[in-house]
Structures are given as C-alpha cells and as structure tokens.
Design an enzyme around this catalytic site. Sequence first.
Site, PDB file in Angstrom:
ATOM      1  N   GLU A  52      41.844  47.903  24.281  1.00  0.00           N
ATOM      2  CA  GLU A  52      43.137  47.334  24.680  1.00  0.00           C
ATOM      3  C   GLU A  52      43.010  45.822  24.603  1.00  0.00           C
ATOM      4  O   GLU A  52      42.092  45.238  25.174  1.00  0.00           O
ATOM      5  CB  GLU A  52      43.527  47.754  26.099  1.00  0.00           C
ATOM      6  CG  GLU A  52      44.835  47.084  26.538  1.00  0.00           C
ATOM      7  CD  GLU A  52      45.324  47.516  27.919  1.00  0.00           C
ATOM      8  OE1 GLU A  52      44.670  48.363  28.553  1.00  0.00           O
ATOM      9  OE2 GLU A  52      46.349  46.978  28.357  1.00  0.00           O
TER      10      GLU A  52
ATOM     11  N   ASN B 255      49.691  45.342  24.715  1.00  0.00           N
ATOM     12  CA  ASN B 255      50.761  45.358  25.724  1.00  0.00           C
ATOM     13  C   ASN B 255      52.003  44.639  25.195  1.00  0.00           C
ATOM     14  O   ASN B 255      51.902  43.581  24.589  1.00  0.00           O
ATOM     15  CB  ASN B 255      50.291  44.666  26.998  1.00  0.00           C
ATOM     16  CG  ASN B 255      49.157  45.438  27.648  1.00  0.00           C
ATOM     17  OD1 ASN B 255      49.371  46.501  28.226  1.00  0.00           O
ATOM     18  ND2 ASN B 255      47.931  44.925  27.499  1.00  0.00           N
TER      19      ASN B 255
ATOM     20  N   GLU C 272      51.705  49.503  24.419  1.00  0.00           N
ATOM     21  CA  GLU C 272      51.817  49.918  25.818  1.00  0.00           C
ATOM     22  C   GLU C 272      53.045  49.251  26.435  1.00  0.00           C
ATOM     23  O   GLU C 272      53.179  48.031  26.401  1.00  0.00           O
ATOM     24  CB  GLU C 272      50.559  49.517  26.593  1.00  0.00           C
ATOM     25  CG  GLU C 272      49.310  50.207  26.058  1.00  0.00           C
ATOM     26  CD  GLU C 272      48.093  49.970  26.948  1.00  0.00           C
ATOM     27  OE1 GLU C 272      48.244  49.315  28.006  1.00  0.00           O
ATOM     28  OE2 GLU C 272      47.001  50.438  26.574  1.00  0.00           O
TER      29      GLU C 272
ATOM     30  N   ASP D 162      52.674  52.532  30.247  1.00  0.00           N
ATOM     31  CA  ASP D 162      51.660  51.835  31.044  1.00  0.00           C
ATOM     32  C   ASP D 162      52.010  51.970  32.521  1.00  0.00           C
ATOM     33  O   ASP D 162      53.161  52.198  32.884  1.00  0.00           O
ATOM     34  CB  ASP D 162      51.661  50.350  30.637  1.00  0.00           C
ATOM     35  CG  ASP D 162      50.281  49.722  30.805  1.00  0.00           C
ATOM     36  OD1 ASP D 162      49.409  50.366  31.404  1.00  0.00           O
ATOM     37  OD2 ASP D 162      50.120  48.579  30.332  1.00  0.00           O
TER      38      ASP D 162
ATOM     39  N   GLU E 222      43.232  54.315  34.039  1.00  0.00           N
ATOM     40  CA  GLU E 222      42.915  52.872  34.039  1.00  0.00           C
ATOM     41  C   GLU E 222      42.084  52.538  35.274  1.00  0.00           C
ATOM     42  O   GLU E 222      42.182  53.225  36.288  1.00  0.00           O
ATOM     43  CB  GLU E 222      44.198  52.053  34.180  1.00  0.00           C
ATOM     44  CG  GLU E 222      45.059  51.953  32.967  1.00  0.00           C
ATOM     45  CD  GLU E 222      46.165  50.933  33.228  1.00  0.00           C
ATOM     46  OE1 GLU E 222      46.299  50.044  32.388  1.00  0.00           O
ATOM     47  OE2 GLU E 222      46.856  51.024  34.263  1.00  0.00           O
TER      48      GLU E 222
HETATM   49  P1  C2E Z   1      47.576  46.193  32.226  1.00  0.00           P
HETATM   50  O1  C2E Z   1      48.178  46.455  30.881  1.00  0.00           O
HETATM   51  O2  C2E Z   1      47.711  47.268  33.222  1.00  0.00           O
HETATM   52  O3  C2E Z   1      46.111  45.829  31.940  1.00  0.00           O
HETATM   53  C1  C2E Z   1      45.056  46.302  32.668  1.00  0.00           C
HETATM   54  C2  C2E Z   1      44.633  45.285  33.682  1.00  0.00           C
HETATM   55  O4  C2E Z   1      43.642  45.881  34.547  1.00  0.00           O
HETATM   56  C3  C2E Z   1      43.950  44.083  33.032  1.00  0.00           C
HETATM   57  O5  C2E Z   1      44.192  42.948  33.830  1.00  0.00           O
HETATM   58  C4  C2E Z   1      42.460  44.440  33.160  1.00  0.00           C
HETATM   59  O6  C2E Z   1      41.597  43.330  33.149  1.00  0.00           O
HETATM   60  C5  C2E Z   1      42.433  45.154  34.513  1.00  0.00           C
HETATM   61  N1  C2E Z   1      41.316  46.128  34.617  1.00  0.00           N
HETATM   62  C6  C2E Z   1      40.838  46.939  33.669  1.00  0.00           C
HETATM   63  N2  C2E Z   1      39.831  47.729  34.195  1.00  0.00           N
HETATM   64  C7  C2E Z   1      39.723  47.403  35.506  1.00  0.00           C
HETATM   65  C8  C2E Z   1      38.911  47.849  36.579  1.00  0.00           C
HETATM   66  O7  C2E Z   1      38.052  48.737  36.449  1.00  0.00           O
HETATM   67  N3  C2E Z   1      39.036  47.310  37.791  1.00  0.00           N
HETATM   68  C9  C2E Z   1      39.976  46.289  37.983  1.00  0.00           C
HETATM   69  N4  C2E Z   1      40.097  45.776  39.188  1.00  0.00           N
HETATM   70  N5  C2E Z   1      40.791  45.835  37.002  1.00  0.00           N
HETATM   71  C10 C2E Z   1      40.661  46.389  35.760  1.00  0.00           C
HETATM   72  P2  C2E Z   1      44.651  41.633  33.183  1.00  0.00           P
HETATM   73  O8  C2E Z   1      43.878  41.392  31.936  1.00  0.00           O
HETATM   74  O9  C2E Z   1      44.654  40.627  34.230  1.00  0.00           O
HETATM   75  O10 C2E Z   1      46.125  41.917  32.719  1.00  0.00           O
HETATM   76  C11 C2E Z   1      47.121  42.056  33.631  1.00  0.00           C
HETATM   77  C12 C2E Z   1      48.363  42.503  32.979  1.00  0.00           C
HETATM   78  O11 C2E Z   1      48.864  41.520  32.112  1.00  0.00           O
HETATM   79  C13 C2E Z   1      48.213  43.709  32.088  1.00  0.00           C
HETATM   80  O12 C2E Z   1      48.205  44.866  32.818  1.00  0.00           O
HETATM   81  C14 C2E Z   1      49.386  43.601  31.191  1.00  0.00           C
HETATM   82  O13 C2E Z   1      50.507  44.192  31.795  1.00  0.00           O
HETATM   83  C15 C2E Z   1      49.598  42.128  31.116  1.00  0.00           C
HETATM   84  N6  C2E Z   1      49.101  41.649  29.814  1.00  0.00           N
HETATM   85  C16 C2E Z   1      47.856  41.321  29.472  1.00  0.00           C
HETATM   86  N7  C2E Z   1      47.848  40.905  28.181  1.00  0.00           N
HETATM   87  C17 C2E Z   1      49.100  41.010  27.706  1.00  0.00           C
HETATM   88  C18 C2E Z   1      49.712  40.740  26.432  1.00  0.00           C
HETATM   89  O14 C2E Z   1      49.069  40.373  25.446  1.00  0.00           O
HETATM   90  N8  C2E Z   1      51.032  40.959  26.310  1.00  0.00           N
HETATM   91  C19 C2E Z   1      51.749  41.396  27.368  1.00  0.00           C
HETATM   92  N9  C2E Z   1      53.027  41.570  27.176  1.00  0.00           N
HETATM   93  N10 C2E Z   1      51.221  41.677  28.556  1.00  0.00           N
HETATM   94  C20 C2E Z   1      49.898  41.486  28.740  1.00  0.00           C
HETATM   95 CA    CA Z   2      48.031  47.894  29.466  1.00  0.00          CA
HETATM   96 CA    CA Z   3      48.111  49.253  33.301  1.00  0.00          CA
END
Ligand code: C2E
Ligand code: CA
Ligand code: CA
Length: 720
Positions: free
Chosen positions: A492, A545, A577, A607, A663
């Site tokens: 992802e 995403n 997603e 998602d 997730e």
């Molecule tokens: P998401 O799509 O639900 O992404 C998963 C989030 O959970 C990511 O946070 C990831 O680092 C975190 N995560 C994954 N495994 C674990 C785990 O085992 N434990 C914990 N505590 N966290 C975990 P992140 O990277 O901070 O991203 C947050 C949100 O930002 C994402 O949620 C997504 O909705 C959004 N996002 C990130 N990149 C993009 C992007 O390129 N475009 C868009 N539109 N949204 C993005």
């Molecule tokens: Ca996601």
């Molecule tokens: Ca998610």
Amino acid sequence: MELLSNTRASSEKRRVALVTLFFTCVIGLIAGLVFTAVINMRDQADHIDDARASRAVTAAIRSFQARISSTVRDNAVWDDAFKNIGSADAANWVYQNWGKTSEDYPLYDVVVVLTPNRTILGAFKKGAEFNAASDFGQSLTQLAARASTSGKRPVTAFVPTAEGIYLVSAGAIRPFSDNPPEGTLSTLFFAKRLTPEVIGQLDDTFDIGGLRITASPDRHLLSMPLLGDSGRAVAYLEWPRRTPGSQTFDGVYRSLLLAGVLFISFILAIIATAVAIIRSLQRDAVSATFRATHDGLTGLLNRAGLLDGIDTAKISSGEQPALALIDLDGFKEVNDAWGHAIGDELIKLVAQRLKENLPHARMICRLGGDEFALVDDANDIGANSAALIQALHEPFRIGGRTIEVGASIGTALFPSDNPDGFELLRRADMALYEAKESGRGRVVNYRTALDFQRHQRTEMEAKLRLAIDRREVRPAFQPLVDAKTGSLRGVEALARWTPETGPVSPDVFIAVAERAGLIDELGRQIVEMAVEVVSPWNNVGLSINVSPVQLRNPDFAALVQTILDAKQFDPNRLTLEITEGVLMSNPEQAKRTIARLKAIGVKFALDDFGCGYASIGALREFGFDRMKVDRSLVTALKDKKGAGVLSATLSLAKALDIPVTAEGVETQEQADILTRSGCDQLQGYLVGRPMGSKQVEEAFLNSIASRQRRATANKRKQTG
Ligand code: C2E
Ligand code: CA
Ligand code: CA
C-alpha cells in the site's frame, strides 16, 4: 449598494420636484404677465377714452364760450351802438336791436345793458323785459367791472340763477377805432341758459354721450366744473364713462376665465404627475432597498442587510451585540440526493425554524447557500446558539420525506478594539470554521488563538504547495501479505512529507491538500511515483489511497489510465482504496469513475471498513473487490465485545462474498485470530511498517527472487 440606490432615488426625487417647481413657476409667471398685460390694456383703453371725452367736453365748453363771446364782441364794439347808447332813445334802441332778437336768437336768450354807473338800461329775456338784478344779482356788476378793463375782448362766466345755469358774456360798448376813457362805457351782456336741449346739442356735436348738468358730480361718472366769475365751480357737467377697454375685456372675459381654468388644471396635472413620479420613485427606492438587503428565498436579511444592521446595532445603545454564524451540516448531501427544489424547501423551513426558536433575536439573516446568521445580545448568544443546534437537529418533513441535517455555529462578540462589521463577520467565520473542523454539530466561540491557528494553516498550505511543486511528497510502501503463507501479495502506497520541521502525518496534510485544492495534483504524483516504483516488481499488487475529493473529479479516471498506459502498468495489479465518504457525497460521479476504471481491470477496496454506517445495499451497488477491516476493530480484539463486532463485520463480508484484508495487525495473536476468522490478507507492523522501496526489495523481493532462483535451479537439477 443600498445606500447608492437610496441616494440615487432621492436625488432623482429632488430633480423631479425642482423641474416641476421651475416649470410651474415659469408657466405661472407667463400667465401672470399675460393677465396683467390684459388688465393694463383694459385700464389703458378706458383711460384713453376718458381723456378723449374730457377733451371733447372741454372743447364743447370752449366753443360755446367762444361763440357767445364773439357775438358779444361783434355787437359791443360797434360805432352805431356806442353812439345810440349815449342817446336819449337808448332804451328803445337796445330793445330794437338786441331785446327783440333775444326771443328766438339761437346764440343767446337774455340781453342786459348796464349804463357806465352800472344801472340797468335794458334787460330782456326771450324778447320780454325782466328783472335782471334779482335774477343775476351781483354777478352783472362784477362782470361789467372786468369787461371794462379787458379792452375789446369780452369776458365770460357761468352764473347760477333760480332758473338754472347761464353762460354770460360781457363786453364794453365802444366805438371800433376810438379808445374812450374808462368809466364812461356801458356794458352789453348776452346770456344763454344751459337748458337740457343746449346740453343735448353739445353732447351730439362733440359725441360725448349722456352729458348733463349737475350741482354735485357723481364719483363714478366723469365730470368737469363750470367756473363762475370768481373762478369757483358753480355747477358741473357730468357724463358716463364709455370704458371701451372694460367692454372689450368683458367680451373676452369668459374665454379668459376658461383659459385660466384650463391653465390651472394643466398646472395641477403637472403637479399631480410629478407627485405620482416622486411617489413611484419612493416606492422603487423602498423595494430596491428591500431587494438589496433581503434574501429572495427566505425574506430574511442578506449579507448587505446584516452589515447595515451591525452598523445600526453598533451605534444603538443597549447591550453589546454578538454574532453567530450558522452553517448546516449535510446540506450539500441533501441537495445532491434530492435536488435543488427540495434543498430550497429545506432552506425555507430552516429559516422558519430559526424565527420560531428566536422570536426576540435582534436579527436573523441568510448569508447565502446554507449559511445563516444571528445577531443577539452578547449575554444571550451562547444559550441561543446551543438551543439552535438542538432545534436544527430535529428532522424536517418535506413532501413525505424526512430529512435530517445538523448545524455548526461560530460566534463572536462585537470587537471593541476594532469596531467593524467585516471584522465581526471574519471572527465569527473563523469560529465557524473551527466548529466544522472539530467535528460539526457544535458551537465554537471566537478566540484570538483561532487567528493563530488559521495563520499556521495558511502557512502549512503554502509549504505544502511548494513541497508538491518540488515533488517532495513521496510514497512509502507497506506490505500486504497472504494470511496463510505470509508471502507478499502487494504494497500500500502511503504518502510521506517530511519538511525540515519534522514529518507531518498524512491525516493532517491530506486534509490540508483537500481544502487548498492541492489534492488532485498530489494524488496524481503519488499514483505516478508509486506505479513507477512498483512497476518492475513482477506480480506484486499496488494499493493506493484515493480521497473522496479526488473521486469527484470527472477527469480522475482518465488521469489514472494515462499513467498506467505510460508506464505500461497492468491495471489488474492496481487497487484503489476508498472510504465510505465517497458514498455520501456525489455518489453518481464516483460511480461513473469507478465503473470506468473497473472496466479496464482496476480494483476497488473499501478502506476503514467497520467504523462507518454504509448499508449493505450501497456496498453491493459499488461492487467493491475487497474490504479492509479498520485498525480500531483489530485493536479492539483484546476484549470480548470487540471480538463480537469483528466476527459480525467479517460475516457481513462473507455474505457479500468479498475478500477481506486486516489492517493494523501488530501481534501474532491478532494475526492468528484474523486468519481463523477468514481474513485472507494481513497488513500491519507485525508484517512490516511503511518503508522505502529499497527496503521492500531487500526484505521481500530479494528473498522472493532468491527463492525463485532456488526453485528454478532445483527444477533444472531435477530435469537435468
Ligand atoms: P489508511 O489508508 O487506513 O492507512 C493505514 C494507516 O495505518 C497508515 O497511516 C499506516 O502507517 C498505519 N498502520 C499500518 N499498520 C499499522 C499498525 O500495525 N499499527 C498502527 N498503529 N498503524 C498502522 P498513515 O500512513 O499515517 O496514513 C494515514 C491515512 O492517510 C491513511 O489511512 C490514508 O487514509 C491517508 N493517506 C495516506 N497516504 C495517502 C495518499 O497518498 N492519498 C490519500 N488520499 N490518502 C492517503
Ligand atoms: Ca488505506
Ligand atoms: Ca485503513
């Protein structure tokens, strides 16, 4: 704007009033001039005729006097007469020559001759002797005295008698050429009585009309004195005025009167028209003011009306005013789902509800769209705002539908340091923004810290814009593995931004990008970079995403397709997603985009599944290829209740026949439970954190590659 139209209307009113006044004055002046001219002409004509008549009467008297006086002269200055008057037969001579003729001579009817010592030598009236002394009294001797000193010229005077007025002419009887000494001459008198016939002749001859003799003249008639010997009036001739001017005037009087009436009606019509114009201007100004300051749909005050009202509230005494800005939550969705007619109906009902709930508010306004404003006393604004949140939460009923919205409210007190309506609006707007940002359905009061936050936000926006321009926001990759075998299925892509002040969470900067309109470009770059990185990793899937804002962009599908074509990336390897947010706002456009991309093989995953309220129907309608159970559900596995929610969620997915990824898997225990419950893919720190492409290659791909290499070598060995 309202002020402008007001001043324009009042200046127009002034102009109309002035023009009318000027016009009326000019016309009035002209009419006045014409009228005085006519009156003057009338008087002048009368006057001229009066003068003519006076001259005629004067001429009549003069000619009368001249005739009698020249007759006296002819008879008195006569050698025969002088000689005979001195003879013994004088009395007889007087009778024979003058007394007899007095009977029927038209020029005189009385003859008197006085001796030098003023005794009567002879006196005849109409041919007969009479008592001249008693009839004429002293006037004969007085006239004789004057005649004796006036040479050959006789003297005349009007003399009153019991019978009437006489014109008397007296001349000394003398020889034609000699000049005998004074005191030796007799006097000849001829007199003619002014009988009505005599006056009548004069009247005819001199064309006077109505001439008669009177002792005291009538004020209303014209008159002329008849002077006696002493120079005093002894009687008067009087005659009526002809007044040709007045007569002409009387002839045209009716026409003039009619013209006057028409003229006054004309002026009245002009004034009435002007009054009507001014009234209609007034009405126009009032309705223009109303339109400029009121909202057409609800009849509430609009933004201009609010600003006007704030100015008035500012100067009016009483409590300090405060402003609440009210924004409906979920109005856009109502508009999208039911159409604008229902949206308008809802706005009207909201306006009505505001009025019902705040009957004593100072002002209720609609600023446009779904934004309303309330001006109230500073003390009441808090309680009233809270009550409004409640009131607007109650469902609305429109044409059989039940529609629920909510409201967010930002309030601000009238700024004493900067007393300006725009500043008040800005502060309340800032508070409203905060209310919506911090979760909607709440009241936030303005505080200066909000200005600071806003400042930080705009600063962050600027920095993010620059970072996107420089392609500094880059994807990290988190592995997605097969729940049973642990082998890598895909990655992802997660956006990462690390300015010099330290990394910023995507939860923060994605929201900033969405607000600032940067998300389309940011999303495009992430897709480009991620595809570029993952492309060489054979058979490894790529999840990206996509925010609801991106999906609403009608160009999104074409954009993704272009990138895939350019990198020759198999669309079947790509999963987008999306969250439930997409189902809420503009689902039609989202559906079109999804359908177009699915048609070329792109897959879609729901998602954060399990923390929203999407209906099964909606999920099926969108045709998701995969669901991702939200991390909160995985974390909640610790307790029994959490496990129940998870298994319910997973059985829903099973019923829909959709594969599930878990997730946020951090422990082996979680992994075991999730795998047993039916999740076929795992993602989380247990498997691997988001990492750079190199790390992915080292940790997963090299091992795959070496495993593959080993497998091929083994095969070769076996075959070989
Ligand atoms: P998401 O799509 O639900 O992404 C998963 C989030 O959970 C990511 O946070 C990831 O680092 C975190 N995560 C994954 N495994 C674990 C785990 O085992 N434990 C914990 N505590 N966290 C975990 P992140 O990277 O901070 O991203 C947050 C949100 O930002 C994402 O949620 C997504 O909705 C959004 N996002 C990130 N990149 C993009 C992007 O390129 N475009 C868009 N539109 N949204 C993005
Ligand atoms: Ca996601
Ligand atoms: Ca998610």
